[in-house]
Design a protein around this motif. Structure first.
Motif, PDB file in Angstrom:
ATOM      1  N   UNK A  45     -10.033   0.722  -4.742  1.00 34.80           N
ATOM      2  CA  UNK A  45      -9.509   1.251  -5.996  1.00 34.80           C
ATOM      3  C   UNK A  45      -8.059   1.676  -5.851  1.00 34.80           C
ATOM      4  N   UNK A  46      -7.653   2.655  -6.623  1.00 35.28           N
ATOM      5  CA  UNK A  46      -6.285   3.162  -6.591  1.00 35.28           C
ATOM      6  C   UNK A  46      -5.270   2.021  -6.794  1.00 35.28           C
ATOM      7  N   UNK A  47      -5.577   1.144  -7.761  1.00 34.00           N
ATOM      8  CA  UNK A  47      -4.704   0.015  -8.105  1.00 34.00           C
ATOM      9  C   UNK A  47      -4.423  -0.884  -6.910  1.00 34.00           C
ATOM     10  N   UNK A  48      -5.401  -1.053  -6.056  1.00 39.54           N
ATOM     11  CA  UNK A  48      -5.238  -1.854  -4.848  1.00 39.54           C
ATOM     12  C   UNK A  48      -6.355  -2.875  -4.755  1.00 39.54           C
ATOM     13  N   UNK A  49      -6.056  -3.997  -4.110  1.00 41.60           N
ATOM     14  CA  UNK A  49      -7.084  -5.017  -3.867  1.00 41.60           C
ATOM     15  C   UNK A  49      -7.809  -4.768  -2.554  1.00 41.60           C
ATOM     16  N   UNK A  99       0.808  -1.217   0.000  1.00 38.70           N
ATOM     17  CA  UNK A  99       0.000   0.000   0.000  1.00 38.70           C
ATOM     18  C   UNK A  99       0.842   1.269   0.000  1.00 38.70           C
ATOM     19  N   UNK A 100       2.162   1.145   0.126  1.00 40.39           N
ATOM     20  CA  UNK A 100       3.008   2.328   0.304  1.00 40.39           C
ATOM     21  C   UNK A 100       2.886   3.323  -0.843  1.00 40.39           C
ATOM     22  N   UNK A 139      -7.810  -8.561   3.793  1.00 41.24           N
ATOM     23  CA  UNK A 139      -8.322  -9.846   4.283  1.00 41.24           C
ATOM     24  C   UNK A 139      -7.899 -10.137   5.715  1.00 41.24           C
ATOM     25  N   UNK A 140      -6.836  -9.486   6.169  1.00 39.79           N
ATOM     26  CA  UNK A 140      -6.363  -9.750   7.532  1.00 39.79           C
ATOM     27  C   UNK A 140      -7.140  -8.964   8.588  1.00 39.79           C
TER      28      UNK A 140
END
Length: 267
Positions: free
Chosen positions: A200-204, A130-131, A229-230
């Motif tokens: 969004x923002x290219x993240x799952x 996520x950085x 998921x964690x």
């Protein structure tokens, strides 16, 4: 071609300027090496930019530690034109409180034209991937993010329908969506004032977001918690926390000010 390159270079400099301000705001102080490593910037041009910011009165450099920190001038940039709750720091305290009690990343998002934009956040990302997401000014199409859809739902039904059709027409084949389904989702967002869905923002990652009350569609802001998921928090408890903290925030903002004959004064 020359004009395009000049525009790209100016945009790059402006982006680096904002990234440095945001990074120093988060860590309080940092050396040139810290800035270069964290933001993945070239050292020579970064050094020039940092010393240029000193000349502008935005940064202070400690001669012993050689670290840079923000001056009061940097903190006051643009504050006079902001809404009261942004200018007086209540918004920052809200983000900090939500992040601290949840142990998650609390994020503030707003609408810029047809995009949703990351305005600020608090907390530490639990996922190393996520950085690159949590950078100031990051924007994506309103319909590509659940939080963007929530913000879009705050405008009138006729206007949001026009915006959805426009975004659908402009989207490439990989990002096309059903206009009818999107409008139904926006109706649900408008009714509830909250959403859970793809960040969004290219993240799952996913986000549980809620609109801040009392703002016009043009000034609409949402605050959300980013989860993966964690995350062990049940969704209903995430919204309970958001409701509680937003309620306290609204009470604080209302309690600090009174209006007398249209003039705002301290209570």
């Amino acid at each position: 071609m020359k004009n395009s390159l000049e525009k790209a270079n100016k945009t790059k400099i402006a982006r680096r300027f904002i990234e440095i301000i945001s990074f120093l705001d988060a860590v309080q102080e940092a050396t040139i090496g810290d800035v270069v490593r964290e933001l993945k910037l070239p050292q020579s041009s970064t050094s020039d930019l940092l010393y240029g910011m000193i000349d502008l009165g935005l940064l202070y450099r400690d001669p012993l530690s050689r670290s840079f920190s923000l001056t009061a001038s940097a903190a006051l940039l643009g504050q006079r034109g902001q809404l009261d709750h942004v200018r007086d720091g209540e918004m920052v305290r809200l983000l900090d409180n939500v992040a601290r009690e949840s142990g998650l990343v609390a994020i503030l998002l707003g609408r810029v034209s047809l995009d949703v934009q990351i305005i600020g956040w608090a907390g530490q990302p639990v996922n190393d991937g996520w950085s690159d997401i949590f950078r100031p000014g990051m924007k994506r199409s309103l319909t590509s993010s659940a939080a963007g859809q929530l913000l879009l739902s705050s405008v009138s039904s006729s206007r949001r329908a026009a915006i959805v059709r426009h975004l659908h027409a402009d989207a490439d084949e990989n990002h096309k969506f059903s206009v009818a389904q999107m409008l139904e989702r926006l109706d649900r967002c408008n009714s509830s004032g909250r959403v859970i869905g793809r960040f969004g923002f290219n993240s799952s990652a996913r986000i549980a977001a809620q609109l801040l009350p009392g703002l016009s569609p043009e000034q609409a802001l949402s605050i959300g918690l980013v989860v993966d998921r964690s995350t062990r928090w049940p969704l209903d408890r995430l919204f309970d926390l958001l409701n509680e903290k937003i309620g306290s925030y609204c009470a604080s903002v209302e309690g600090e000010r009174i209006r007398v004959d249209g003039i705002q004064t301290a209570a």
